[in-house]
Scaffold this motif. Sequence first.
Motif, PDB file in Angstrom:
ATOM      1  N   VAL A  22       1.093  11.970   4.299  1.00 50.50           N
ATOM      2  CA  VAL A  22      -0.212  11.463   3.866  1.00 50.50           C
ATOM      3  C   VAL A  22      -1.004  10.976   5.082  1.00 50.50           C
ATOM      4  CG1 VAL A  22      -1.411   9.641   2.602  1.00 50.50           C
ATOM      5  CG2 VAL A  22       0.523  10.789   1.541  1.00 50.50           C
ATOM      6  N   ILE A  23      -2.233  11.472   5.230  1.00 51.20           N
ATOM      7  CA  ILE A  23      -3.158  10.907   6.220  1.00 51.20           C
ATOM      8  C   ILE A  23      -4.396  10.480   5.453  1.00 51.20           C
ATOM      9  CG2 ILE A  23      -4.560  11.356   8.269  1.00 51.20           C
ATOM     10  CD1 ILE A  23      -2.536  13.338   9.227  1.00 51.20           C
ATOM     11  N   ASP A  24      -4.592   9.174   5.311  1.00 47.73           N
ATOM     12  CA  ASP A  24      -5.756   8.701   4.554  1.00 47.73           C
ATOM     13  C   ASP A  24      -6.855   8.257   5.521  1.00 47.73           C
ATOM     14  OD1 ASP A  24      -4.992   6.281   5.510  1.00 47.73           O
ATOM     15  OD2 ASP A  24      -4.219   5.515   3.619  1.00 47.73           O
ATOM     16  N   SER A  25      -7.922   7.648   4.992  1.00 46.70           N
ATOM     17  CA  SER A  25      -9.079   7.373   5.842  1.00 46.70           C
ATOM     18  C   SER A  25      -8.741   6.387   6.969  1.00 46.70           C
ATOM     19  CB  SER A  25     -10.246   6.854   5.005  1.00 46.70           C
ATOM     20  OG  SER A  25      -9.955   5.574   4.487  1.00 46.70           O
ATOM     21  N   GLY A  40     -14.417   9.316  -0.833  1.00 44.88           N
ATOM     22  CA  GLY A  40     -13.318  10.277  -0.712  1.00 44.88           C
ATOM     23  C   GLY A  40     -12.474  10.308  -1.965  1.00 44.88           C
ATOM     24  N   VAL A  41     -12.160   9.121  -2.515  1.00 41.17           N
ATOM     25  CA  VAL A  41     -11.377   9.036  -3.747  1.00 41.17           C
ATOM     26  C   VAL A  41     -12.080   9.798  -4.856  1.00 41.17           C
ATOM     27  CG1 VAL A  41     -10.622   7.466  -5.575  1.00 41.17           C
ATOM     28  CG2 VAL A  41     -10.258   6.849  -3.188  1.00 41.17           C
ATOM     29  N   ARG A  43       1.460   4.107  -3.011  1.00 45.78           N
ATOM     30  CA  ARG A  43       1.277   5.510  -2.660  1.00 45.78           C
ATOM     31  C   ARG A  43       2.510   6.321  -3.079  1.00 45.78           C
ATOM     32  NH1 ARG A  43       1.632   6.198   3.545  1.00 45.78           N
ATOM     33  NH2 ARG A  43      -0.318   5.067   3.621  1.00 45.78           N
ATOM     34  N   ARG A  47      -5.472  -0.071  -0.428  1.00 43.82           N
ATOM     35  CA  ARG A  47      -5.958  -0.710   0.806  1.00 43.82           C
ATOM     36  C   ARG A  47      -7.224  -1.507   0.537  1.00 43.82           C
ATOM     37  NH1 ARG A  47      -6.232   3.123   3.738  1.00 43.82           N
ATOM     38  NH2 ARG A  47      -4.211   2.902   4.716  1.00 43.82           N
ATOM     39  N   THR A  63      -6.437  17.819   1.713  1.00 42.00           N
ATOM     40  CA  THR A  63      -6.877  16.475   1.326  1.00 42.00           C
ATOM     41  C   THR A  63      -7.935  15.957   2.304  1.00 42.00           C
ATOM     42  OG1 THR A  63      -4.668  16.075   0.448  1.00 42.00           O
ATOM     43  CG2 THR A  63      -6.094  14.164   0.735  1.00 42.00           C
ATOM     44  N   ALA A 103      -1.737  10.807  -4.054  1.00 38.87           N
ATOM     45  CA  ALA A 103      -1.122   9.778  -3.218  1.00 38.87           C
ATOM     46  C   ALA A 103      -2.147   9.195  -2.245  1.00 38.87           C
ATOM     47  CB  ALA A 103       0.063  10.364  -2.454  1.00 38.87           C
ATOM     48  N   THR A 104      -2.985  10.052  -1.676  1.00 39.73           N
ATOM     49  CA  THR A 104      -3.989   9.590  -0.720  1.00 39.73           C
ATOM     50  C   THR A 104      -5.031   8.706  -1.414  1.00 39.73           C
ATOM     51  OG1 THR A 104      -3.674  11.665   0.479  1.00 39.73           O
ATOM     52  CG2 THR A 104      -5.582  10.353   1.079  1.00 39.73           C
ATOM     53  N   ASP A 163      -0.161   1.540   7.609  1.00 41.93           N
ATOM     54  CA  ASP A 163      -1.190   0.892   8.417  1.00 41.93           C
ATOM     55  C   ASP A 163      -0.630   0.238   9.676  1.00 41.93           C
ATOM     56  OD1 ASP A 163      -2.260   1.625   6.023  1.00 41.93           O
ATOM     57  OD2 ASP A 163      -3.623  -0.078   5.893  1.00 41.93           O
ATOM     58  N   SER A 212      -3.591   5.381  -2.053  1.00 42.19           N
ATOM     59  CA  SER A 212      -3.513   4.673  -0.784  1.00 42.19           C
ATOM     60  C   SER A 212      -4.845   3.992  -0.466  1.00 42.19           C
ATOM     61  CB  SER A 212      -3.147   5.692   0.304  1.00 42.19           C
ATOM     62  OG  SER A 212      -2.813   5.051   1.489  1.00 42.19           O
ATOM     63  N   GLU A 213      -5.941   4.708  -0.677  1.00 37.37           N
ATOM     64  CA  GLU A 213      -7.270   4.143  -0.425  1.00 37.37           C
ATOM     65  C   GLU A 213      -7.555   2.959  -1.350  1.00 37.37           C
ATOM     66  OE1 GLU A 213      -9.147   5.150   1.977  1.00 37.37           O
ATOM     67  OE2 GLU A 213      -8.270   7.092   2.474  1.00 37.37           O
ATOM     68  N   GLN A 252     -11.191  17.791   1.750  1.00 36.28           N
ATOM     69  CA  GLN A 252     -11.915  17.408   0.536  1.00 36.28           C
ATOM     70  C   GLN A 252     -12.565  16.032   0.671  1.00 36.28           C
ATOM     71  OE1 GLN A 252      -9.779  17.642  -3.290  1.00 36.28           O
ATOM     72  NE2 GLN A 252     -11.621  18.625  -4.033  1.00 36.28           N
ATOM     73  N   MET A 253     -11.895  15.130   1.403  1.00 36.52           N
ATOM     74  CA  MET A 253     -12.484  13.801   1.605  1.00 36.52           C
ATOM     75  C   MET A 253     -13.615  13.841   2.622  1.00 36.52           C
ATOM     76  SD  MET A 253      -9.254  11.221   1.703  1.00 36.52           S
ATOM     77  CE  MET A 253     -10.126   9.721   1.289  1.00 36.52           C
ATOM     78  N   GLY A 254     -13.730  14.965   3.318  1.00 38.80           N
ATOM     79  CA  GLY A 254     -14.761  15.071   4.343  1.00 38.80           C
ATOM     80  C   GLY A 254     -14.399  14.336   5.621  1.00 38.80           C
ATOM     81  N   GLY A 266     -13.680   5.861   2.292  1.00 35.58           N
ATOM     82  CA  GLY A 266     -12.587   5.626   1.351  1.00 35.58           C
ATOM     83  C   GLY A 266     -12.952   5.940  -0.084  1.00 35.58           C
ATOM     84  N   ILE A 301       0.855  -1.199   0.000  1.00 38.58           N
ATOM     85  CA  ILE A 301       0.000   0.000   0.000  1.00 38.58           C
ATOM     86  C   ILE A 301       0.887   1.244   0.000  1.00 38.58           C
ATOM     87  CG2 ILE A 301      -1.755   1.294   1.283  1.00 38.58           C
ATOM     88  CD1 ILE A 301      -2.629  -1.398   2.516  1.00 38.58           C
TER      89      ILE A 301
END
Lengths: 150, 252, 118
Positions: free
Chosen positions: C58-61, A121-122, A32, A61, C93, A53-54, C27, A57-58, C96-98, A118, A28
């Motif tokens: 990067v901080i994702d969900s 958001g993408v 990214r 995953r 970011t 990149a985010t 993760d 990543s989603e 925008q993803m909420g 996820g 993952i």
Amino acid sequence: MDGKLRELLDISENDFDVVVRITREEDIAIARQMAKQLAQELGFSLADVTKVATAVSELARNIYRYAQTGKIMIRKRLEESGGPTIQVVAADRGPGIESVDRVLARGYTTHERSLGIGLPGVRRLMDFCEIASKVGTGTVVRVEKRRRKF
Amino acid sequence: MDNNQVEMLVEELEVGNKHEEKLWRKLLLGVASGATGNDLRETIREPLFGLLHELGETALGAKLKLVIERTPTFPTAELLPLILELCGELRHDSEQAVRGLERMLSELATPIVRIWAEVLLVPLIGGLDSDRAQGMAERLLERVSTTRAKVVVVDVTGVPTIDTAAGGFLIETFSAVKLLGAEVILTGLKPEIAHTLVKLGIDFRMVAIARDLEDALRQAIAMIEEERSRQRKTAWVRGSNFPSEGGEHDGI
Amino acid sequence: MAFKDRVVPTIRIGDALLVPIQIDLDDKTVERLQTQLLEEIQEHRVRAVILDVRMVEVIDSYISYTLSETAAMAHLMGCRTVICGIQPPVALTLAQMGIELQGFLVARDLEHAMGLVY
């Protein structure tokens, strides 16, 4: 829908700049990183590099979590009409999605460690997002983001 | 075509100035040299480009027509693709220039002004499309981060209306500013914009609303004072040995 | 807690625990960070944890989910959590993803964070 999925699942890896196979959790972070590098090469703004990149990543995953294995393919497109564009295809032959509309709605998830933000958001992070999936066959998510004019 | 014919042609072309005359001579001599293919293209490329700049497409076309009529051996077939190529280059250059201007305009249209210590003002003017809104958001966040601003005042007096997409970006910008640890004060709302923001479900815990700029500034200063007094209290609780360290200590 | 089990080094300031995250979070790391922080909260009985994420790109969900979960658990143990130093691209970011970083107080920098803790 079925034909579209087949077509996307059989898309040739040779057409892409980078192919990352997702088999372990560490992949993952690799996917990214590769996405970030290609977006940087295209001259995306720092914020847009982070968004790409985010998003990757989603997608990576989701493959690892629901299908265990799959691949992320990324390419740069310079000749698109809207300007330089990054295209990402996330493909797996996993269990598939029952209702695409439902996974695109915020708050839907079948996983216990997730808020279901996820994929929606993408879609918000990217300019284009298309999902083809069939239960028992697999899932392909294709997303794009173009370089902003300013 | 010999040198004499070249001179006669240059005469007949009624060139406007020395520079243009030089370019025509160079072009015609290049053709007269009898070179073909790539060599020819390389020699006449530069004078042709110069003439295109000097005369523009229409005038150059008219004069070239005269040259071709006078010179039966003129290599028209070689000239055509070269001219198309040069026109493409010119168009590309002007597109670059337009892009540069667009960027400049978007930056000029959304200045970010420091109106008080640790307070930034963003007066939004004109229509907001999604590209412009995102560009504005990126510049604002960088500024908040580098100046360590505590309050951002967004004044939308100069925005006639916003569609839902732009309204969405505006709300996202507010929550991004909050994630940097700064406060947002929104002012200058017209009924149309208020309507869009409410329909989009703006969270009023996220932004403070001010009647006008004066009210906004008063609220901003109050926010800064409140944080300062909290910090003074912190220093007190921690039993600082250096009471002068935190600046003014008049309240204690 | 054994030194080798720590994902990030922590610093105690008064009854707050400062956690500067100097690595990119994936993760596994964020899960181990959760375990580490909860153990340290219990061990040192701190009143607040301050996460400094200046170096995180990067901080994702999932990362934000796990961080918010950690904040909620810390809250149950009587401890406040503050997050500071979120970088502008990361903030845009998340917005925008909420994604809301539920359970966290948000601060600009360490000084601001210390002010929120007391």
